[in-house]
Design an enzyme around this catalytic site. Structure first.
Site, short mmCIF file in Angstrom:
data_model
loop_
_atom_site.label_atom_id
_atom_site.label_comp_id
_atom_site.label_asym_id
_atom_site.label_seq_id
_atom_site.Cartn_x
_atom_site.Cartn_y
_atom_site.Cartn_z
N GLU A 60 28.32 -3.95 93.21
CA GLU A 60 29.72 -4.21 93.54
C GLU A 60 29.92 -4.22 95.05
OE1 GLU A 60 32.34 -1.69 91.30
OE2 GLU A 60 32.06 -2.94 89.52
N GLY A 87 36.21 -11.54 83.56
CA GLY A 87 36.79 -11.10 82.29
C GLY A 87 35.67 -10.99 81.29
N SER A 100 32.21 -11.95 88.77
CA SER A 100 31.89 -11.26 87.53
C SER A 100 31.44 -12.26 86.46
CB SER A 100 33.07 -10.40 87.08
OG SER A 100 32.70 -9.53 86.05
N ALA A 101 32.21 -12.44 85.39
CA ALA A 101 31.85 -13.43 84.38
C ALA A 101 31.72 -14.82 84.98
CB ALA A 101 32.89 -13.45 83.26
N HIS A 123 28.08 -6.28 88.81
CA HIS A 123 28.45 -4.86 88.69
C HIS A 123 27.20 -3.98 88.53
CE1 HIS A 123 32.63 -6.15 87.83
NE2 HIS A 123 32.09 -7.03 87.01
#
Length: 235
Positions: free
Chosen positions: A193, A89, A121-122, A158
């Site tokens: 990714e 997020g 991700s985060a 990413h």
């Protein structure tokens, strides 16, 4: 330590968490029945919704998800957890809530002591020394950029090689090179990714069908793959 650091949760055209789910299952093994989930990167949806979304997928591998936001004592929950899962997020929101609740050292101690940590991700960004290589907009201000410092390198999740057609701004590589001018002693991993980094038993490996791009001040960026020795990232 046992870390599984995932670039992204979802591949285009696939269901949520579909591609990394087998790796998460293999990483956590049969001994983990419940994970403590950190939903704090959610901004435009609720923590309850995030927990439900992750639980739906983890149920497919027989694992219960309990979000820390339900806890009356966050540190106690961390100290009792079988494993940690940190969702993606907004990285700034995620780190701010973690810092506000003074959770950095409590969780870091548990992970250094062997409790498994999964982040995407985060959630992979906060495993690094800082969140300075996130792609996110600073929608809120944490106390500092310092994160869990579970690894010595930085991750840019990413990671992509080129800007979209018609966009004249900086490439991702140019932004990373700017970061290295300010912090020249650290490696930055451009994690594309569909890829993830697994650290276990003092070994580090890349999982996925793509290479990752390695950046270091004074060295030309280079590609490393699943068969390459990645021990230099421990330096």
């Amino acid at each position: 330590m046992k870390l599984l650091l995932i670039s992204n949760s979802t591949m285009a055209g696939q269901p949520y968490l579909q591609y990394p789910l087998p790796n998460i299952k293999a990483f956590l093994g049969s001994g983990v029945k419940k994970v403590l989930f950190f939903p704090f990167a959610a901004v435009t949806f609720s923590y309850d919704e995030y927990e439900e979304k992750v639980q739906k997928k983890f149920a497919e591998i027989g694992i219960e998800v309990e979000s820390i936001h339900h806890s009356k004592n966050f540190k106690k929950s961390i100290n009792e957890a079988e494993a940690f899962v940190v969702g993606g997020g907004n990285t700034f929101r995620l780190l701010k809530v973690i810092q506000q609740n003074d959770l950095i050292e409590t969780l870091r101690f548990r992970v250094l002591d062997g409790t498994p940590f999964v982040g995407w991700s985060a959630g992979s960004n906060v495993a690094c020394p800082t969140i300075c290589t996130t792609n996110d907009m600073p929608v809120t201000e944490p106390d500092s950029f310092s994160a869990f410092n579970l690894v010595r390198f930085q991750i840019n999740p990413h990671y992509m090689d080129a800007n979209p057609d018609g966009h004249a701004g900086e490439t991702r590589e140019e932004r990373i090179l700017e970061f290295l001018e300010m912090d020249p002693d650290v490696y930055v991993v451009g994690l594309r990714e569909g890829c993830m980094i697994r650290i276990e038993d003092a070994t580090i490996s890349l999982i996925g069908d793509r290479t990752m791009r390695i950046f270091k001040k004074g060295k030309a960026p280079r590609e490393v793959g699943t068969k390459d020795d990645l021990d230099f990232l421990f330096d």
